[in-house]
Scaffold this active site. Structure first.
Site, PDB file in Angstrom:
ATOM      1  CG  HIS A 258      30.374  47.465  26.310  1.00  0.00           C
ATOM      2  ND1 HIS A 258      31.061  48.588  25.981  1.00  0.00           N
ATOM      3  CD2 HIS A 258      29.924  47.653  27.582  1.00  0.00           C
ATOM      4  CE1 HIS A 258      31.062  49.425  27.002  1.00  0.00           C
ATOM      5  NE2 HIS A 258      30.372  48.887  27.985  1.00  0.00           N
TER       6      HIS A 258
HETATM    7  C1  UD1 Z   1      29.506  46.783  32.858  1.00  0.00           C
HETATM    8  C2  UD1 Z   1      29.074  48.188  33.271  1.00  0.00           C
HETATM    9  C3  UD1 Z   1      29.356  49.161  32.144  1.00  0.00           C
HETATM   10  C4  UD1 Z   1      30.780  49.058  31.659  1.00  0.00           C
HETATM   11  C5  UD1 Z   1      31.067  47.616  31.290  1.00  0.00           C
HETATM   12  C6  UD1 Z   1      32.464  47.375  30.799  1.00  0.00           C
HETATM   13  C7  UD1 Z   1      27.156  48.269  34.804  1.00  0.00           C
HETATM   14  C8  UD1 Z   1      25.747  48.662  34.918  1.00  0.00           C
HETATM   15  N1  UD1 Z   1      27.658  48.258  33.567  1.00  0.00           N
HETATM   16  O1  UD1 Z   1      28.669  46.406  31.780  1.00  0.00           O
HETATM   17  O2  UD1 Z   1      29.108  50.472  32.591  1.00  0.00           O
HETATM   18  O3  UD1 Z   1      30.951  49.898  30.557  1.00  0.00           O
HETATM   19  O4  UD1 Z   1      30.856  46.805  32.456  1.00  0.00           O
HETATM   20  O5  UD1 Z   1      32.584  46.045  30.402  1.00  0.00           O
HETATM   21  O6  UD1 Z   1      27.792  47.976  35.784  1.00  0.00           O
HETATM   22  N2  UD1 Z   1      30.259  38.614  31.222  1.00  0.00           N
HETATM   23  C9  UD1 Z   1      31.138  37.589  31.029  1.00  0.00           C
HETATM   24  N3  UD1 Z   1      32.312  37.610  31.737  1.00  0.00           N
HETATM   25  C10 UD1 Z   1      32.624  38.603  32.599  1.00  0.00           C
HETATM   26  C11 UD1 Z   1      31.694  39.639  32.797  1.00  0.00           C
HETATM   27  C12 UD1 Z   1      30.515  39.645  32.093  1.00  0.00           C
HETATM   28  O7  UD1 Z   1      30.894  36.679  30.267  1.00  0.00           O
HETATM   29  O8  UD1 Z   1      33.717  38.568  33.192  1.00  0.00           O
HETATM   30  C13 UD1 Z   1      29.001  38.629  30.445  1.00  0.00           C
HETATM   31  C14 UD1 Z   1      27.850  38.030  31.166  1.00  0.00           C
HETATM   32  O9  UD1 Z   1      27.071  37.361  30.236  1.00  0.00           O
HETATM   33  C15 UD1 Z   1      27.103  39.249  31.674  1.00  0.00           C
HETATM   34  C16 UD1 Z   1      27.366  40.271  30.576  1.00  0.00           C
HETATM   35  O10 UD1 Z   1      28.673  39.966  30.132  1.00  0.00           O
HETATM   36  O11 UD1 Z   1      25.745  39.006  31.867  1.00  0.00           O
HETATM   37  C17 UD1 Z   1      27.318  41.678  31.046  1.00  0.00           C
HETATM   38  O12 UD1 Z   1      28.146  41.879  32.187  1.00  0.00           O
HETATM   39  P1  UD1 Z   1      27.712  42.980  33.295  1.00  0.00           P
HETATM   40  O13 UD1 Z   1      28.711  43.078  34.365  1.00  0.00           O
HETATM   41  O14 UD1 Z   1      26.313  42.741  33.703  1.00  0.00           O
HETATM   42  O15 UD1 Z   1      27.686  44.324  32.480  1.00  0.00           O
HETATM   43  P2  UD1 Z   1      28.572  44.897  31.306  1.00  0.00           P
HETATM   44  O16 UD1 Z   1      27.737  44.915  30.091  1.00  0.00           O
HETATM   45  O17 UD1 Z   1      29.918  44.280  31.231  1.00  0.00           O
END
Ligand code: UD1
Length: 446
Positions: A258
């Site tokens: 991821h």
């Molecule tokens: C975050 C953490 C990362 C961790 C990961 C576990 C930071 C900087 N990064 O990254 O360290 O390893 O979580 O998952 O905080 N999204 C959904 N549904 C959700 C959450 C996210 O669809 O419930 C999608 C959205 O498009 C979002 C993308 O995932 O933009 C990324 O989510 P985000 O919280 O920005 O970061 P992660 O890549 O999940």
């Protein structure tokens, strides 16, 4: 710690009554399993006080009041909700509903909303865990808050402190460094954390090697995970054996990817998948797909062929191979299902931080598809190999790990008692800042 309190000129203020008030932050998926044992340890402490002090007039003043704040960084049922059930977490007292955004927008939103909460709640301690945007956002707000003209603010406790990848292009590395440097209590999971903090000039009287609360959760839920039916659902069960019986489960590999650095470019993502081709010919590779990765698979038009238990609504495909193997995509899995799959996997390939530690504890060979790790203990004494992301390197590391004889030493204090140690230190530190509060339980109780 007393010194630190004096040197900052801040005295604990916190709740107006005599309860010690601890506010804990969760936001993203990897936070939930780190916080669950801390809440359980607080509850255990309160139960002990209630039982031991029944009839004593002071008992009610010695309980810990706990507030759980969810920032909403992760919001899907599969990324957040299901973890509350699996880990027996209480419903959050406060939900900030922040959601997704750029790093700046997401962190700023967390900070704006959290400021109101901390001013209303006035906790004695704010506990942040790990390295996500919710961690840095809430730590930063707490470090600059002021409850009165003398600048009182809560203690900041950082759980999983001191880890360093030495790669500042990783957003998590910035989050770790900043959070550590505004925290008052630094709870480290491995000895490298102490060395790193010491080199950065952090006073070691604030640093405690308590162990790993994520491993506390793993040890607590390891047996319960055997009740999961995920192996049946994925067609991995061969016989009629009980769930806990590995012999009735067909050998398989488990994959998670991821990190933006791995999945945000088509070439990079394809290079890792190419490194997995050989593995996928021999084993089914179960791949629970993070929402970001799901999005990239769609954008890049990556062609997986439909597997029997893939998430059908998304039209997933699995790469065909011999013996019906291939890459089998699924929706993100809950904590217990994923733990069950880790326990029985022949090998785990991942770019996650926490999974490197969990596989070390379970003695399962792990290949980390990154250039570095902030968790060196998983390589030095655990089951982990850091492979990089180039096709040949990934393939070679997988071959090596499949031949590996299981040998792993459990890192110091990964014994299921990290959260109890943390709560004990929080209580003692709080009492030393507030001399009218006596230690609530003797050290020997924990
Ligand atoms: C975050 C953490 C990362 C961790 C990961 C576990 C930071 C900087 N990064 O990254 O360290 O390893 O979580 O998952 O905080 N999204 C959904 N549904 C959700 C959450 C996210 O669809 O419930 C999608 C959205 O498009 C979002 C993308 O995932 O933009 C990324 O989510 P985000 O919280 O920005 O970061 P992660 O890549 O999940």
């Amino acid at each position: 710690m007393q010194q630190e309190t004096e040197s900052t000129g801040r005295k604990g203020q916190g709740s107006q009554d005599h309860h010690m008030k601890i506010l804990t932050i969760v936001g993203a998926r990897p936070n939930f399993m780190k916080v669950a044992p801390i809440i359980a340890a607080i509850n255990k402490h309160n139960d002990r006080i209630a039982a031991g002090a029944a009839g004593q007039s002071e008992s009610s003043t010695e309980m810990i009041q706990h507030i759980l704040v969810h920032t909403g960084q992760h919001y899907d049922e599969l990324m957040s909700g299901s973890f509350f059930n699996d880990l027996n977490l209480p419903k959050p007292d406060v939900h900030l509903g922040v959601g997704s955004g750029s790093h700046a927008a997401q962190t700023a939103e967390i900070m704006k909303k959290f400021e109101g909460v901390i001013l209303a709640e006035k906790p004695d301690v704010v506990v942040v865990v790990g390295d996500v945007n919710s961690t840095i956002g809430c730590a930063l707000v707490t470090s600059k808050i002021s409850f009165d003209s003398s600048g009182s603010r809560p203690l900041i406790a950082h759980v999983e402190s001191g880890l360093r990848s030495f790669d500042r292009s990783m957003p998590e590395e910035i989050n770790r460094i900043v959070t550590d440097h505004v925290s008052d209590l630094l709870f480290v999971t491995e000895e490298s954390g102490i060395r790193n903090l010491s080199k950065e000039g952090v006073s070691l009287d604030r640093v405690h090697l308590v162990g790993n609360t994520m491993i506390d959760s793993l040890l607590t839920f390891k047996d319960k995970a055997e009740e999961s039916t995920v192996c049946e659902k994925l067609g991995l069960r061969t016989g009629s054996g009980k769930n806990g019986d590995s012999n009735s489960i067909r050998p398989y590999a488990l994959l998670t990817l991821h990190r933006p650095s791995n999945v945000d470019t088509r070439d990079g993502f394809l290079s890792i998948l190419a490194g997995l081709e050989e593995l996928a010919k021999d084993f089914p590779v179960v791949f629970p797909v993070h929402p970001r990765t799901r999005q990239r698979i769609k954008e890049f038009g990556l062609d997986f062929h439909a597997g029997p238990h893939a998430a059908k609504s998304n039209g997933d495909r699995k790469i065909p191979g011999n013996h019906g193997a291939g890459i089998m995509l699924t929706d993100p899995l809950g904590y217990l299902d994923f733990l069950c799959l880790m326990k029985h996997a022949a090998i785990v390939v991942t770019d996650s931080g926490g999974i490197q530690e969990e596989t070390t504890c379970l003695g399962i060979p792990c290949v980390t598809v990154r250039e570095n790790t902030e968790r060196p203990v998983t390589v030095e004494s655990g089951t982990n190999v850091v492979a990089g992301t180039k096709k040949e390197k990934v393939r070679e590391a997988i071959r090596r790990q499949l031949r590996r004889k299981s040998s792993a030493a459990m890192p110091k204090n990964w014994d299921g008692k990290a959260a109890a140690r943390i709560v004990e230190i929080l209580i003692q530190t709080h009492c030393s800042r507030n001399p009218s509060h006596q230690p609530l339980i003797p050290l020997s109780c924990v």
